[in-house]
Design a protein around this motif. Sequence first.
Motif, mmCIF file in Angstrom:
data_model
loop_
_atom_site.group_PDB
_atom_site.id
_atom_site.type_symbol
_atom_site.label_atom_id
_atom_site.label_comp_id
_atom_site.label_asym_id
_atom_site.label_seq_id
_atom_site.Cartn_x
_atom_site.Cartn_y
_atom_site.Cartn_z
ATOM 1 N N ASP A 21 0.831 -1.208 0.000
ATOM 2 C CA ASP A 21 0.000 0.000 0.000
ATOM 3 C C ASP A 21 0.865 1.257 0.000
ATOM 4 O O ASP A 21 0.621 2.191 -0.760
ATOM 5 N N TYR A 24 2.628 1.601 -3.385
ATOM 6 C CA TYR A 24 1.691 2.028 -4.429
ATOM 7 C C TYR A 24 1.308 3.503 -4.267
ATOM 8 O O TYR A 24 1.320 4.273 -5.222
ATOM 9 N N ARG A 25 0.981 3.872 -3.024
ATOM 10 C CA ARG A 25 0.610 5.262 -2.727
ATOM 11 C C ARG A 25 1.712 6.235 -3.138
ATOM 12 O O ARG A 25 1.468 7.265 -3.751
ATOM 13 N N PHE A 111 -8.971 22.559 9.067
ATOM 14 C CA PHE A 111 -8.579 21.159 8.894
ATOM 15 C C PHE A 111 -9.771 20.249 8.613
ATOM 16 O O PHE A 111 -9.679 19.315 7.828
ATOM 17 N N ASP A 116 -9.885 14.308 1.560
ATOM 18 C CA ASP A 116 -8.705 13.608 1.039
ATOM 19 C C ASP A 116 -8.277 14.084 -0.352
ATOM 20 O O ASP A 116 -7.111 14.422 -0.567
ATOM 21 N N VAL A 119 -6.607 17.453 -0.524
ATOM 22 C CA VAL A 119 -5.254 17.459 0.040
ATOM 23 C C VAL A 119 -4.285 16.772 -0.927
ATOM 24 O O VAL A 119 -3.182 17.269 -1.194
ATOM 25 N N LEU A 120 -4.699 15.636 -1.473
ATOM 26 C CA LEU A 120 -3.818 14.896 -2.391
ATOM 27 C C LEU A 120 -3.519 15.712 -3.647
ATOM 28 O O LEU A 120 -2.393 15.724 -4.141
ATOM 29 N N ASP A 138 5.613 12.749 5.811
ATOM 30 C CA ASP A 138 4.301 12.992 6.425
ATOM 31 C C ASP A 138 3.244 11.963 6.054
ATOM 32 O O ASP A 138 2.270 11.801 6.769
ATOM 33 N N VAL A 139 3.424 11.295 4.936
ATOM 34 C CA VAL A 139 2.484 10.224 4.603
ATOM 35 C C VAL A 139 3.027 8.891 5.101
ATOM 36 O O VAL A 139 2.316 8.116 5.740
ATOM 37 N N GLN A 170 0.716 24.096 3.226
ATOM 38 C CA GLN A 170 -0.216 24.718 4.164
ATOM 39 C C GLN A 170 -0.825 25.988 3.558
ATOM 40 O O GLN A 170 -2.024 26.215 3.634
ATOM 41 N N THR B 51 -1.325 19.680 14.846
ATOM 42 C CA THR B 51 -2.632 19.322 14.285
ATOM 43 C C THR B 51 -2.536 19.209 12.762
ATOM 44 O O THR B 51 -3.102 18.294 12.156
ATOM 45 N N TYR B 52 -1.809 20.113 12.165
ATOM 46 C CA TYR B 52 -1.618 20.113 10.709
ATOM 47 C C TYR B 52 -0.958 18.809 10.249
ATOM 48 O O TYR B 52 -1.400 18.176 9.286
ATOM 49 N N LEU B 53 0.094 18.389 10.943
ATOM 50 C CA LEU B 53 0.796 17.172 10.523
ATOM 51 C C LEU B 53 -0.093 15.935 10.708
ATOM 52 O O LEU B 53 -0.081 15.026 9.869
ATOM 53 N N PHE B 55 -3.307 15.976 10.563
ATOM 54 C CA PHE B 55 -4.319 16.131 9.510
ATOM 55 C C PHE B 55 -3.787 15.610 8.166
ATOM 56 O O PHE B 55 -4.471 14.878 7.452
ATOM 57 N N LEU B 56 -2.537 15.955 7.842
ATOM 58 C CA LEU B 56 -1.940 15.479 6.594
ATOM 59 C C LEU B 56 -1.908 13.951 6.547
ATOM 60 O O LEU B 56 -2.273 13.330 5.556
ATOM 61 N N ALA B 58 -3.753 11.848 8.206
ATOM 62 C CA ALA B 58 -5.103 11.285 8.171
ATOM 63 C C ALA B 58 -5.734 11.392 6.783
ATOM 64 O O ALA B 58 -6.513 10.528 6.379
ATOM 65 N N ARG B 59 -5.394 12.448 6.033
ATOM 66 C CA ARG B 59 -6.038 12.662 4.729
ATOM 67 C C ARG B 59 -5.307 11.961 3.577
ATOM 68 O O ARG B 59 -5.755 12.021 2.438
ATOM 69 N N THR B 60 -4.175 11.368 3.848
ATOM 70 C CA THR B 60 -3.373 10.870 2.724
ATOM 71 C C THR B 60 -3.093 9.370 2.775
ATOM 72 O O THR B 60 -2.435 8.833 1.894
ATOM 73 N N ARG B 61 -3.570 8.682 3.790
ATOM 74 C CA ARG B 61 -3.181 7.280 3.937
ATOM 75 C C ARG B 61 -4.287 6.287 3.638
ATOM 76 O O ARG B 61 -4.101 5.080 3.788
ATOM 77 N N ALA B 62 -5.454 6.805 3.221
ATOM 78 C CA ALA B 62 -6.573 5.895 2.975
ATOM 79 C C ALA B 62 -6.350 5.061 1.718
ATOM 80 O O ALA B 62 -6.801 3.925 1.616
ATOM 81 N N GLN B 63 -5.622 5.654 0.774
ATOM 82 C CA GLN B 63 -5.446 5.027 -0.522
ATOM 83 C C GLN B 63 -4.531 3.798 -0.422
ATOM 84 O O GLN B 63 -3.427 3.902 0.085
ATOM 85 N N GLY B 64 -5.013 2.648 -0.904
ATOM 86 C CA GLY B 64 -4.176 1.453 -0.881
ATOM 87 C C GLY B 64 -4.004 0.884 -2.276
ATOM 88 O O GLY B 64 -4.625 1.354 -3.230
#
Lengths: 190, 87
Positions: A21, A24-25, A111, A116, A119-120, A138-139, A170, B51-53, B55-56, B58-64
């Motif tokens: 994952d 791929y990401r 926030f 998603d 942000v992406l 960060d990812v 940001q 909080t920003y980090l 947030f980043l 949380a918003r970027t790791r859903a994709q598999g």
Amino acid sequence: MSQPPSPDREGFEREALVHLDAVYRTALRLSGSPMEAEDLAQETMFKAFRGWHQYEAGTNAKAWLLTILRNTFINRYRRTKQRPEMVDITEIEPYTVFHDVQDASPAQTFFDRLVDDEVLRAIDALPEDFREVLVLSDVEGLTYAEIAASIEAPVGTVKSRLFRARQLLQRELYDYAVEAGYIEQRRDRP
Amino acid sequence: MSDPDAIDCHAAADQLYEYLDGELSPTVESQIRAHLADCAPCFGLFDFEETYLRFLEARTRAQGAPAHLRRRILDELFQHPEQPPRS
């Protein structure tokens, strides 16, 4: 002719494929295309399988795989590409939007309302050198030392790129959130 | 009496991300922690950036990876083990 032993299926799944994952990401962020990302991720896993004896047990397998991915990506695509973003890296004025979100809208609103895809998309629009360190840190959660080894740059370079990448992103997200009406613009800004 | 180890806002802000990333030595880390305990504006900034980090992430790791990709890799590697793929 003796070949180093290939990993067994169970070992490879447990140590390497568990990071598919992440591979791929990251491939998707680097290449910008789902098809190329699949291709890059697959090639990365094949190379990892063949080079398994080079992996040092106990080190971060994810960092090792992401390094293979990066090298694969560079060999495949960057050879033919110009890298115009190299020039303006130091021109970017970094600054936090912290002060902007104080007055008009609470920081939490900023926030919470961004999803998603938004942000992406903003990450994908970053200059490549910035995008790369931001994604690895960060990812995917690599340390500065792991990122430095992966991109073959000093830790100081990683630090300054990461700082700028985070502040730039940001700022982009903030401007986007204001434009989309998610948050109010700070009143005293023109 | 001022603490000789105390750091100011500028020094704290300079090490903002290193602090949040856990990349500092325990000594410097505790200097910054002490500063944050005393300085509301810096605490606010550090809290916002943390909080920003989060947030980043949380918003970027859903994709598999797609399921068929995992299957294809395993098939290539282990269906014909005598001929490792060359790609």
